[in-house]
Design a protein around this motif. Structure first.
Motif, PDB file in Angstrom:
ATOM      1  N   VAL A 138      -6.793   1.107  -4.184  1.00  0.00           N
ATOM      2  CA  VAL A 138      -6.884   2.508  -3.770  1.00  0.00           C
ATOM      3  C   VAL A 138      -5.634   2.938  -3.000  1.00  0.00           C
ATOM      4  CG1 VAL A 138      -8.158   4.134  -2.299  1.00  0.00           C
ATOM      5  CG2 VAL A 138      -9.409   2.503  -3.722  1.00  0.00           C
ATOM      6  N   LEU A 139      -5.222   2.115  -2.041  1.00  0.00           N
ATOM      7  CA  LEU A 139      -4.128   2.505  -1.149  1.00  0.00           C
ATOM      8  C   LEU A 139      -2.758   2.035  -1.605  1.00  0.00           C
ATOM      9  CD1 LEU A 139      -5.833   1.607   2.260  1.00  0.00           C
ATOM     10  CD2 LEU A 139      -5.655   3.871   1.189  1.00  0.00           C
ATOM     11  N   GLY A 140      -2.731   0.985  -2.393  1.00  0.00           N
ATOM     12  CA  GLY A 140      -1.467   0.351  -2.757  1.00  0.00           C
ATOM     13  C   GLY A 140      -1.171  -0.799  -1.817  1.00  0.00           C
ATOM     14  N   GLY A 141      -0.517  -1.806  -2.354  1.00  0.00           N
ATOM     15  CA  GLY A 141      -0.227  -3.005  -1.581  1.00  0.00           C
ATOM     16  C   GLY A 141       0.616  -2.755  -0.351  1.00  0.00           C
ATOM     17  N   LYS A 142       1.602  -1.880  -0.460  1.00  0.00           N
ATOM     18  CA  LYS A 142       2.471  -1.589   0.680  1.00  0.00           C
ATOM     19  C   LYS A 142       1.709  -0.917   1.818  1.00  0.00           C
ATOM     20  CE  LYS A 142       6.879  -1.344  -1.734  1.00  0.00           C
ATOM     21  NZ  LYS A 142       8.025  -0.530  -2.064  1.00  0.00           N
ATOM     22  N   ARG A 143       0.805  -0.005   1.463  1.00  0.00           N
ATOM     23  CA  ARG A 143       0.025   0.683   2.502  1.00  0.00           C
ATOM     24  C   ARG A 143      -0.932  -0.283   3.192  1.00  0.00           C
ATOM     25  NH1 ARG A 143      -0.765   6.391   2.268  1.00  0.00           N
ATOM     26  NH2 ARG A 143      -1.812   5.922   4.201  1.00  0.00           N
ATOM     27  N   VAL A 144      -1.538  -1.196   2.413  1.00  0.00           N
ATOM     28  CA  VAL A 144      -2.429  -2.189   3.014  1.00  0.00           C
ATOM     29  C   VAL A 144      -1.631  -3.110   3.931  1.00  0.00           C
ATOM     30  CG1 VAL A 144      -3.941  -4.158   2.537  1.00  0.00           C
ATOM     31  CG2 VAL A 144      -4.162  -2.075   1.190  1.00  0.00           C
ATOM     32  N   ALA A 145      -0.441  -3.523   3.503  1.00  0.00           N
ATOM     33  CA  ALA A 145       0.409  -4.370   4.344  1.00  0.00           C
ATOM     34  C   ALA A 145       0.793  -3.640   5.631  1.00  0.00           C
ATOM     35  CB  ALA A 145       1.653  -4.803   3.575  1.00  0.00           C
ATOM     36  N   ALA A 146       1.113  -2.364   5.529  1.00  0.00           N
ATOM     37  CA  ALA A 146       1.465  -1.580   6.713  1.00  0.00           C
ATOM     38  C   ALA A 146       0.257  -1.427   7.637  1.00  0.00           C
ATOM     39  CB  ALA A 146       2.003  -0.206   6.299  1.00  0.00           C
ATOM     40  N   LEU A 147      -0.913  -1.194   7.060  1.00  0.00           N
ATOM     41  CA  LEU A 147      -2.138  -1.086   7.857  1.00  0.00           C
ATOM     42  C   LEU A 147      -2.401  -2.394   8.597  1.00  0.00           C
ATOM     43  CD1 LEU A 147      -4.736   0.377   8.717  1.00  0.00           C
ATOM     44  CD2 LEU A 147      -5.765  -0.374   6.550  1.00  0.00           C
ATOM     45  N   ARG A 148      -2.263  -3.515   7.882  1.00  0.00           N
ATOM     46  CA  ARG A 148      -2.458  -4.834   8.491  1.00  0.00           C
ATOM     47  C   ARG A 148      -1.480  -5.027   9.651  1.00  0.00           C
ATOM     48  NH1 ARG A 148      -2.884  -7.551   4.172  1.00  0.00           N
ATOM     49  NH2 ARG A 148      -0.665  -7.656   3.751  1.00  0.00           N
ATOM     50  N   ALA A 149      -0.226  -4.688   9.439  1.00  0.00           N
ATOM     51  CA  ALA A 149       0.791  -4.846  10.482  1.00  0.00           C
ATOM     52  C   ALA A 149       0.496  -3.955  11.685  1.00  0.00           C
ATOM     53  CB  ALA A 149       2.180  -4.548   9.914  1.00  0.00           C
ATOM     54  N   ASP A 150       0.104  -2.718  11.425  1.00  0.00           N
ATOM     55  CA  ASP A 150      -0.210  -1.798  12.528  1.00  0.00           C
ATOM     56  C   ASP A 150      -1.419  -2.280  13.316  1.00  0.00           C
ATOM     57  OD1 ASP A 150       1.914  -0.158  11.881  1.00  0.00           O
ATOM     58  OD2 ASP A 150       0.675   1.308  10.791  1.00  0.00           O
TER      59      ASP A 150
END
Length: 165
Positions: A138-150
């Motif tokens: 749904v969000l894309g891998g980059k957005r999930v990675a950014a969410l995880r980092a945040d």
């Protein structure tokens, strides 16, 4: 004088909007946690482990790390030793956990997952991976990675605990 009052009203409106945004974010994070717990539990039940509650999975996290006692499980879950002992007794009865003598404390017993407990843990891990793949779709891998980092920057590291018993 009128300008000052107008600025105060604008600042109050901005503060109120920020509070509403923060409340909405907190609600979404709590909903995400609930969706993850419910999704993992549903998949675990569908995999044949239908005699467990989500709370058991939180205990499995500590027991699977090794060298856990009932006291360790109690501390991990944020409950009394008596409550943890009852939970562990249930897991032993159901065949998910075993007890063995503690090498240095004759009063304590070390807990370990049985093969059945490890199979359940693997089912939960697969369910979590599937849920995260759904988020990435749904969000894309980059957005999930950014969410995880945040989230890693603002969420304290510590034991995972059930929100309610």
């Amino acid at each position: 004088m009128q300008r000052t009052a107008g600025r105060r009203r604008e600042a109050a409106a901005v503060d109120q909007a920020a509070r509403a945004d923060n409340l909405a974010l907190a609600t979404l994070l709590l909903s995400a946690a609930t969706a993850l717990v419910d999704g993992i539990h549903s998949a675990v039940m569908a995999a044949g482990f239908d005699d467990l509650r989500p709370t058991h999975g939180f205990a499995f996290v500590r027991i699977s790390a090794g060298d856990a006692t009932v006291g360790d499980v109690a501390e991990h879950l944020g409950v009394t030793k008596q409550a943890a002992s009852q939970l562990v007794d249930e897991l032993v009865r159901k065949g998910y956990v075993t007890r063995r003598p503690h090498p240095t404390d004759a009063r304590a017993r070390l807990l370990a997952l049985t093969p059945h407990g490890w199979a359940c843990t693997r089912a939960a891990d697969r369910a979590m991976a599937d849920l995260m793949e759904g988020w990435a779709a749904v969000l894309g891998g980059k957005r999930v990675a950014a969410l995880r980092a945040d989230l890693a920057r603002v969420v304290p590291v510590g034991p995972l605990r059930p929100a309610a018993w």
